[in-house]
Design a protein around this motif. Structure first.
Motif, PDB file in Angstrom:
ATOM      1  N   GLY A 131       0.785  -1.225   0.000  1.00  0.00           N
ATOM      2  CA  GLY A 131       0.000   0.000   0.000  1.00  0.00           C
ATOM      3  C   GLY A 131       0.816   1.273   0.000  1.00  0.00           C
ATOM      4  N   ALA A 132       2.150   1.161  -0.006  1.00  0.00           N
ATOM      5  CA  ALA A 132       2.985   2.365  -0.030  1.00  0.00           C
ATOM      6  C   ALA A 132       2.732   3.145  -1.322  1.00  0.00           C
ATOM      7  CB  ALA A 132       4.457   1.981   0.073  1.00  0.00           C
ATOM      8  N   PRO A 133       2.904   4.481  -1.279  1.00  0.00           N
ATOM      9  CA  PRO A 133       2.603   5.294  -2.467  1.00  0.00           C
ATOM     10  C   PRO A 133       3.617   5.084  -3.590  1.00  0.00           C
ATOM     11  CG  PRO A 133       3.531   6.649  -0.724  1.00  0.00           C
ATOM     12  CD  PRO A 133       3.289   5.309  -0.122  1.00  0.00           C
ATOM     13  N   VAL A 134       3.098   5.142  -4.802  1.00  0.00           N
ATOM     14  CA  VAL A 134       3.927   5.017  -6.013  1.00  0.00           C
ATOM     15  C   VAL A 134       3.706   6.288  -6.829  1.00  0.00           C
ATOM     16  CG1 VAL A 134       4.363   3.663  -8.098  1.00  0.00           C
ATOM     17  CG2 VAL A 134       3.659   2.510  -5.987  1.00  0.00           C
ATOM     18  N   ILE A 146      -4.064   4.463  -9.056  1.00  0.00           N
ATOM     19  CA  ILE A 146      -4.746   5.698  -8.694  1.00  0.00           C
ATOM     20  C   ILE A 146      -5.090   6.491  -9.958  1.00  0.00           C
ATOM     21  CG2 ILE A 146      -4.608   7.827  -7.369  1.00  0.00           C
ATOM     22  CD1 ILE A 146      -4.648   5.239  -5.694  1.00  0.00           C
ATOM     23  N   ALA A 147      -4.118   6.602 -10.848  1.00  0.00           N
ATOM     24  CA  ALA A 147      -4.344   7.288 -12.121  1.00  0.00           C
ATOM     25  C   ALA A 147      -5.115   6.375 -13.073  1.00  0.00           C
ATOM     26  CB  ALA A 147      -3.018   7.696 -12.741  1.00  0.00           C
ATOM     27  N   SER A 148      -5.882   6.967 -13.967  1.00  0.00           N
ATOM     28  CA  SER A 148      -6.671   6.200 -14.933  1.00  0.00           C
ATOM     29  C   SER A 148      -6.091   6.365 -16.336  1.00  0.00           C
ATOM     30  CB  SER A 148      -8.129   6.656 -14.907  1.00  0.00           C
ATOM     31  OG  SER A 148      -8.211   8.051 -15.141  1.00  0.00           O
ATOM     32  N   SER A 149      -6.485   5.477 -17.241  1.00  0.00           N
ATOM     33  CA  SER A 149      -5.980   5.521 -18.619  1.00  0.00           C
ATOM     34  C   SER A 149      -6.313   6.856 -19.278  1.00  0.00           C
ATOM     35  CB  SER A 149      -6.588   4.383 -19.450  1.00  0.00           C
ATOM     36  OG  SER A 149      -5.937   3.173 -19.181  1.00  0.00           O
ATOM     37  N   GLY A 150      -5.304   7.406 -19.972  1.00  0.00           N
ATOM     38  CA  GLY A 150      -5.479   8.681 -20.650  1.00  0.00           C
ATOM     39  C   GLY A 150      -5.237   9.883 -19.776  1.00  0.00           C
ATOM     40  N   GLU A 151      -5.026   9.693 -18.495  1.00  0.00           N
ATOM     41  CA  GLU A 151      -4.827  10.823 -17.589  1.00  0.00           C
ATOM     42  C   GLU A 151      -3.404  11.363 -17.711  1.00  0.00           C
ATOM     43  OE1 GLU A 151      -5.030  11.820 -12.770  1.00  0.00           O
ATOM     44  OE2 GLU A 151      -5.822   9.928 -13.561  1.00  0.00           O
ATOM     45  N   ARG A 152      -3.303  12.663 -17.797  1.00  0.00           N
ATOM     46  CA  ARG A 152      -1.992  13.309 -17.817  1.00  0.00           C
ATOM     47  C   ARG A 152      -1.569  13.593 -16.378  1.00  0.00           C
ATOM     48  NH1 ARG A 152       0.152  15.010 -22.398  1.00  0.00           N
ATOM     49  NH2 ARG A 152       1.398  16.590 -21.305  1.00  0.00           N
ATOM     50  N   VAL A 153      -0.327  13.239 -16.057  1.00  0.00           N
ATOM     51  CA  VAL A 153       0.187  13.406 -14.695  1.00  0.00           C
ATOM     52  C   VAL A 153       1.502  14.154 -14.736  1.00  0.00           C
ATOM     53  CG1 VAL A 153      -0.956  11.317 -13.846  1.00  0.00           C
ATOM     54  CG2 VAL A 153       1.380  11.171 -14.757  1.00  0.00           C
ATOM     55  N   GLU A 154       1.868  14.684 -13.588  1.00  0.00           N
ATOM     56  CA  GLU A 154       3.141  15.377 -13.447  1.00  0.00           C
ATOM     57  C   GLU A 154       4.090  14.543 -12.612  1.00  0.00           C
ATOM     58  OE1 GLU A 154       2.498  19.204 -11.833  1.00  0.00           O
ATOM     59  OE2 GLU A 154       1.362  19.945 -13.562  1.00  0.00           O
ATOM     60  N   ALA A 155       5.379  14.796 -12.765  1.00  0.00           N
ATOM     61  CA  ALA A 155       6.394  14.081 -11.976  1.00  0.00           C
ATOM     62  C   ALA A 155       6.116  14.266 -10.493  1.00  0.00           C
ATOM     63  CB  ALA A 155       7.783  14.606 -12.319  1.00  0.00           C
ATOM     64  N   GLY A 156       6.166  13.174  -9.761  1.00  0.00           N
ATOM     65  CA  GLY A 156       5.920  13.221  -8.322  1.00  0.00           C
ATOM     66  C   GLY A 156       4.459  13.071  -7.946  1.00  0.00           C
ATOM     67  N   GLU A 157       3.574  12.935  -8.929  1.00  0.00           N
ATOM     68  CA  GLU A 157       2.144  12.769  -8.633  1.00  0.00           C
ATOM     69  C   GLU A 157       1.844  11.313  -8.278  1.00  0.00           C
ATOM     70  OE1 GLU A 157      -2.176  13.479 -10.844  1.00  0.00           O
ATOM     71  OE2 GLU A 157      -0.373  14.501 -11.573  1.00  0.00           O
ATOM     72  N   LEU A 158       0.979  11.105  -7.280  1.00  0.00           N
ATOM     73  CA  LEU A 158       0.600   9.755  -6.857  1.00  0.00           C
ATOM     74  C   LEU A 158      -0.191   9.073  -7.969  1.00  0.00           C
ATOM     75  CD1 LEU A 158       0.464   7.681  -4.474  1.00  0.00           C
ATOM     76  CD2 LEU A 158      -1.718   8.743  -3.858  1.00  0.00           C
TER      77      LEU A 158
END
Length: 260
Positions: free
Chosen positions: A168-171, A210-222
């Motif tokens: 369960g640790a954050p990735v 946590i993130a879903s397909s097609g979602e744009r994320v930034e470095a360091g985002e869970l």
């Protein structure tokens, strides 16, 4: 000179009649009336002693009955008062118990919320620490070694680095990019991060994405949580991390050593 003798007064005329009546009463005599010439004297009747005794007994019984009724009423009133006191004490005890239980529940809720806030703060701090380095570490709390090329079941060789951490640790995302989620019997719950720098990173054995397909994320985002899905041992939760450059897999260990 001759003087007329005054007539006997009322007292003198009544007294013999009273004495006669008393004597008759003492001997159970008949009723005696006052003389006709003594109109101021009342007539007395002799009442038998047995009738007087009966009247006295009835009066005593009536007084005793009234006394018993009063005693019963006082006893009932006292019992009712004691019952009311007991009921009031029980109500107060119940209210105190409810207040105590409510206070305990509120303390437990507050402690749970505080723990959740502290956990979120720790994860945010870890994320900030990861972004503050030369890169963004995908699992800041992990331990890892260089197992590139180590043999695996079915004649395969290890094509990544296992980031060992608690379940369960954050990735986190190692770079800015777009997520594509995946799932397989080997990798379990997985995702690909296609970074804006042209590289692709693969995260496998997650407990959840946590993130879903097609979602744009930034470095360091869970983006996920460490797990044991797929063919990962239940006793060894970790993230299998791969790095792909120009469409080919390369050893991610040096890269991870630099950013973690």
């Amino acid at each position: 000179m001759l003087h007329a003798k005054p007539a006997p007064g009322l007292r003198a005329r009544a007294l013999p009649a009273l004495l006669l009546s008393a004597s008759a009463a003492a001997f159970g005599g008949l009723a005696v009336l006052a003389p006709e010439d003594a109109p101021g004297v009342l007539a007395y009747a002799n009442i038998p002693v047995t009738e007087l005794a009966a009247e006295d007994a009835a009066a005593r019984d009536d007084r005793a009955s009234r006394s018993r009724r009063i005693d019963v009423a006082e006893t009932l009133a006292q019992a009712g008062g004691e019952a009311a006191v007991k009921a009031e004490a029980a109500a107060k005890a119940e209210a105190a118990a409810e207040a105590k239980a409510k206070a305990a529940e509120e303390r437990a809720t507050a402690a749970k919320e505080k723990a959740a806030q502290e956990k979120a703060a720790q994860e945010a701090a870890a994320s900030r620490a990861a972004r503050g380095s030369s890169g963004t570490c995908p699992v800041p709390s992990a331990s890892f070694t260089d197992t590139w090329g180590a043999p695996r079941s079915g004649g395969r060789s290890h094509r990544g680095t296992d980031l060992m951490a608690r379940y369960g640790a954050p990735v986190y995302a190692v770079a800015n990019g777009t997520v594509r989620t995946a799932s397989s019997s080997a990798g379990g719950i997985s995702l690909y991060l296609r970074a804006t720098n042209g590289e692709t990173y693969f995260y496998a054995h997650n407990s959840k994405n946590i993130a879903s397909s097609g979602e744009r994320v930034e470095a360091g985002e869970l983006i996920a949580r460490v797990g044991t899905s797929g063919n990962a041992p239940a006793s060894a939760p970790h993230v299998h991390f791969e790095r792909h450059v120009d469409g080919r897999s390369i050893n991610p260990y040096p890269f991870l050593r630099r950013i973690c």
